[in-house]
Motif scaffolding. Structure first.
Motif, PDB file in Angstrom:
ATOM      1  N   ASN A   1      -6.345  -9.477 -16.140  1.00  0.00           N
ATOM      2  CA  ASN A   1      -5.844 -10.497 -17.069  1.00  0.00           C
ATOM      3  C   ASN A   1      -6.328 -10.204 -18.481  1.00  0.00           C
ATOM      4  O   ASN A   1      -7.517 -10.181 -18.764  1.00  0.00           O
ATOM      5  N   GLU A   2      -5.349  -9.988 -19.355  1.00  0.00           N
ATOM      6  CA  GLU A   2      -5.670  -9.546 -20.717  1.00  0.00           C
ATOM      7  C   GLU A   2      -6.379 -10.633 -21.524  1.00  0.00           C
ATOM      8  O   GLU A   2      -7.323 -10.368 -22.253  1.00  0.00           O
ATOM      9  N   ASP A   3      -5.909 -11.868 -21.379  1.00  0.00           N
ATOM     10  CA  ASP A   3      -6.504 -12.977 -22.146  1.00  0.00           C
ATOM     11  C   ASP A   3      -7.958 -13.189 -21.745  1.00  0.00           C
ATOM     12  O   ASP A   3      -8.820 -13.425 -22.590  1.00  0.00           O
TER      13      ASP A   3
ATOM     14  N   PHE B   1     -10.063 -10.444 -23.199  1.00  0.00           N
ATOM     15  CA  PHE B   1     -10.216 -10.617 -24.646  1.00  0.00           C
ATOM     16  C   PHE B   1     -11.290 -11.665 -24.954  1.00  0.00           C
ATOM     17  O   PHE B   1     -12.225 -11.419 -25.707  1.00  0.00           O
TER      18      PHE B   1
END
Lengths: 624, 261
Positions: free
Chosen positions: B99-101, B104
């Protein structure tokens, strides 16, 4: 004052001395005379001199109580030849000098000193010195007062208070950011020359500005401190703005100067009248330059912090009393035309420390750092004037833009609270200019990179999302296993079933073969029935179909391909004997012939039936 | 004729299984949407404490979701509670490593903590395998593996059933390829599951923690770590856990100092 009285007294003595000299002649007597100031103050240094008018040895100084010997005894000799009325006198003078400092208050007797002259012991007079409290004789307070270092080798002395360097502060308890002024003054009783500043003062924790201009002539004036008249000059003046709160120390100014001190005589006749006469300024006008190092004491400033309550968000340290004014030269422009925004902060206070305003321009505006100019007047009373920020804005894109209101906050010293002034909000309408492309040279494309202003985490997932029981994982679960096993099982079942089906399909030919005789027999039985009923038409159809159908089924021949020739060739390939083939073909021909031949048919029917039955049976046998 | 009927039956069966499993995933979702909406609203209005409460109430009911943990981490971040923010981001990452979010925000939160530890370099194959495994969650890999397996079986069926040579060839080779992919995906799911089951990490919650040389309060202090630091739990004796930080240093820490991911 004291000096003046002393001076008059000395001159009086001189005149009396002259008269006495003439009267008494020159009766020489060996004497040791001690002399010193009769009144000194604590801490003051003074000279104690013993004068011997002959050659002497083994000088024994007095035991000194109440005084510290700073230096001495120095011995100096002088000889003089006097010729008067034919008589020549050679006189030798010895002098022994101490430099003393009184260390406590009171009246002290200095016992006699002794010296040997021609094996005789000469005793001097004893001296009574009154030591007074400091302050009565010393001008100024202890702060800012420094004693000069006695660096001279000679017996030339300067009084401790002849030259002084003092620092004055307008306010020792300012608020952070409140302006104060510091003045360094020199106080002197003697002429001073060649002033050199060995160390300029430093103001850590302050923003400072010097108010004295270079090469400016020092203004001199006189001031009386503790009854003593001094010549005063302001050497340095500074305006300071404390940048932080707390105890801040100002490192002092240090300087070196040449103090012009009157020379004291080294040659003494032993006669006070003579001494005084020749040492008088009338005769002896020479001054000795004495180097003096002066240092003002460090100043401690207690800076109070600004109140922490109600600090505006944009407060950047401005303290004083200001007005804030903004001016936009036009609000309707075309693209690529410049707009000037002028912001003026004027008033009293730390203006120079206001270095920028928090303007945020729309991102499509090209902006430059503002041109900052100021008109600031500094004086002891404070700093006043104005600070001007000129922004050049060039809109690059057409549209309607809003220049947000900008707050400017400062701490008002009079009201003792924070004040926020706000600029008006401007609306700028930008029309598309003409000849845009000609005016602007874009390097590369006119795409712009995204400018990152701040960094933050990404926002939460706002849309509805599914939750599940924790610890329930698909991998390794029963569902997972079933998903894995069931398709595989189904696949293998499919393979097995498909295999079986296709095997059976390959058996269709054999099945037809097997069924051929059965169908043929069925048809023959049917024909036999028609034969009994004497139905000629149906009988021949059945017989013909029995024969042709048998061949078709037996050799998997499509109905369309059924012909005599085909049948012949197929039978040959199946290795059926020649005569049987001929027999079969004859039977087929006979059947067709009998079927369509006119005349008596009942006898033929019997024969055709028997032939057909016989030929099928024979082929059956042959093929097995 | 019975053999031809078998194929549609097979697909029908798959469809039914598919629908049942999808249905079971979303069965109890609607019941908790209210609570989620409450948390989201609280967060959007800046009421982060309330948001934390709303999300935590779901967690205490024994529910989990990458998005839920992510939102909870965000709420803690806004409350400036970095160790808990990191803890929940790590938990979200555990459910969905790709999951990129989450990645981040975890990086942002990690940039705000005291400790900056240089990680030990890993063997490149291991690193590649790990980053490949971390692309998707274990379940996503497993589902992909099964989907590819189904596709492979369908393609093999075409190969077997078809009498057209081109279709047979195509069916065989594409079926073979999808089967290979399916096996790879299932292996990745398996390795991911392995590391999930065996590697237990934790986040330091206390502001300053002294790491001891042995599970004893009186033993030598080896080094000091601060809140928000991620540690791998290697072993434990009673309340004492042997921890390893990313630079390879090992020591013992009392249980009260950290929270397991």
């Amino acid at each position: 004052m004291y000096n003046n009285i002393y001076m008059v007294f000395r001159r009086l003595l001189l005149v009396i001395g002259f008269l006495a000299m003439f009267a008494a002649g020159f009766s020489q007597e060996v004497t040791l005379t001690g002399s010193a100031k009769t009144t000194v103050s604590v801490g003051e240094s003074f000279t104690l001199t013993y004068t011997l008018n002959s050659q002497g040895t083994d000088f024994r100084g007095p035991r000194l109580t109440g005084f510290d010997v700073i230096s001495g005894p120095f011995t100096s000799t002088s000889s003089s030849i006097q010729s008067y009325n034919g008589r020549t006198t050679v006189s030798v003078h010895y002098s022994f000098q101490y430099i003393l400092q009184a260390n406590r208050e009171g009246t002290f007797d200095i016992p006699p000193a002794t010296v040997n002259v021609d094996r005789r012991t000469i005793t001097s007079n004893s001296i009574t010195i009154k030591v007074m409290k400091t302050g009565t004789a010393q001008p100024g307070n202890s702060q800012g007062q420094q004693y000069g270092n006695s660096q001279q080798q000679s017996n030339v002395q300067t009084g401790p208070n002849d030259v002084m360097l003092k620092a004055y502060v307008s306010n020792t308890n300012p608020l952070q950011g409140e302006g104060i002024s510091v003045t360094y003054k020199i106080f002197t009783k003697v002429p001073v020359s060649q002033i050199m500043f060995s160390k300029e003062p430093s103001f850590p924790g302050f923003w400072s500005q010097s108010l004295t201009k270079e090469k400016e002539k020092l203004q001199q004036y006189t001031q009386v401190i503790d009854g003593q008249q001094y010549i005063v000059a302001d050497l340095r003046k500074y305006t300071l703005f404390p940048l932080k709160s707390g105890r801040l120390t100002i490192e002092p100014l240090e300087m070196v100067c040449q103090a012009q001190i009157k020379r004291q005589s080294k040659s003494r006749t032993g006669d006070p009248f003579f001494d005084d006469f020749f040492n008088d300024s009338f005769f002896n006008t020479s001054y000795t330059p004495v180097e003096k190092s002066l240092r003002a004491s460090p100043l401690v400033i207690n800076v109070k912090p600004l109140p922490s309550a109600g600090v505006p968000g944009d407060f950047a340290g401005a303290v004083g009393n200001f007005t804030f004014h903004t001016e936009l030269d036009r609000t309707r422009v075309k693209t690529n035309e410049a707009i000037n925004l002028k912001c003026v902060v004027s008033g009293e206070g730390n203006l120079q420390l206001i270095d920028k305003l928090n303007f945020t321009f729309p991102p499509d505006f090209e902006t430059y750092d503002p041109k900052v100019s100021n008109d600031i007047r500094s004086s002891e009373k404070g700093v006043s004037g104005s600070q001007v920020f000129e922004y050049l804005i060039i809109p690059r894109k057409p549209g309607k833009f809003i220049l947000k209101a900008v707050p400017f906050s400062f701490f008002d010293l009079k009201k003792m609270k924070y004040v926020t002034l706000t600029s008006p909000e401007y609306t700028i309408e930008v029309e598309k200019g003409t000849g845009e492309a000609a005016n602007i040279t874009y390097t590369g494309s006119n795409h712009e990179e995204i400018k990152y202003i701040g960094s933050d985490i990404r926002h939460i997932k706002n849309q509805a999302f599914d939750v599940r029981k924790s610890g329930e994982y698909f991998f390794g679960s029963l569902a997972f296993l079933l998903w894995l096993v069931i398709p595989l099982a189904l696949f293998f079942i499919f393979i097995i079933l498909f295999r079986k089906f296709s095997k059976r399909r390959s058996d269709v030919v054999l099945m037809k073969n097997l069924r051929a005789t059965k169908i043929a027999r069925k048809r023959l039985r049917k024909a036999e029935l028609f034969l009994k009923e004497q139905k000629q038409e149906e009988f021949y159809v059945e017989i013909s179909q029995a024969l042709w159908g048998y061949l078709g089924d037996k050799f998997s021949l499509p109905v369309a391909e059924l012909s005599i020739d085909n049948v012949k060739q197929t039978l040959i390939s199946k290795q059926v004997s020649e005569d049987l083939i001929q027999n079969f073909i004859d039977t087929l021909n006979n059947t067709e012939y009998a079927r369509f031949a006119p005349g008596e048919k009942s006898g033929n029917m019997e024969r055709v039936f028997n032939e057909g039955l016989a030929v099928i049976s024979r082929i059956e046998r042959e093929l097995k | 004729m019975s053999g031809k009927l078998n194929l549609p039956v097979f697909y029908k069966g798959l469809m039914i299984i598919c629908i049942i499993s999808l249905f079971s995933f979303s069965l109890f979702a609607s019941e908790y949407q209210l609570q989620v909406a409450k948390g989201n609203t609280a967060y959007s209005t800046g009421n982060y404490k309330e948001a934390v409460q709303a999300y935590t109430s779901l967690v205490t009911q024994g529910l989990e979701s990458t998005d839920l943990f992510y939102n909870l981490g965000n709420s803690y971040f806004k409350l400036n509670d970095m160790p808990h923010a990191i803890l929940w981001y790590e938990r979200a990452k555990r459910l969905d490593p790709g999951n990129e979010d989450v990645t981040f925000n975890l990086n942002v939160a990690n940039s705000k903590i005291t400790d900056k530890i240089e990680p030990l370099p890993e063997f490149f194959l291991k690193r590649w395998l790990r980053s490949l495994t971390d692309l998707f969650s274990v379940d996503a890999w497993a589902k992909a593996g099964i989907a590819f397996l189904l596709a492979a079986l369908a393609l093999f069926s075409i190969y077997i059933a078809s009498r057209v040579l081109v279709l047979r060839k195509l069916g065989f080779w594409t079926g073979f390829l999808t089967l290979v992919f399916s096996v790879i995906f299932l292996i990745l799911a398996w390795t991911g599951n392995n590391s999930r089951m065996t590697e237990q990490s934790a986040i330091i919650i206390n502001p300053t923690v002294t790491v001891k040389s042995s599970p004893d309060e009186k033993s030598t202090d080896i080094f000091v770590i601060h809140e928000g630091c991620k540690v791998l739990l290697v072993d434990h004796i009673g309340n004492w856990y042997e921890i390893r930080i990313v630079n390879g240093s090992v020591g013992w820490v009392d249980m009260g100092n950290f929270e397991k991911i």
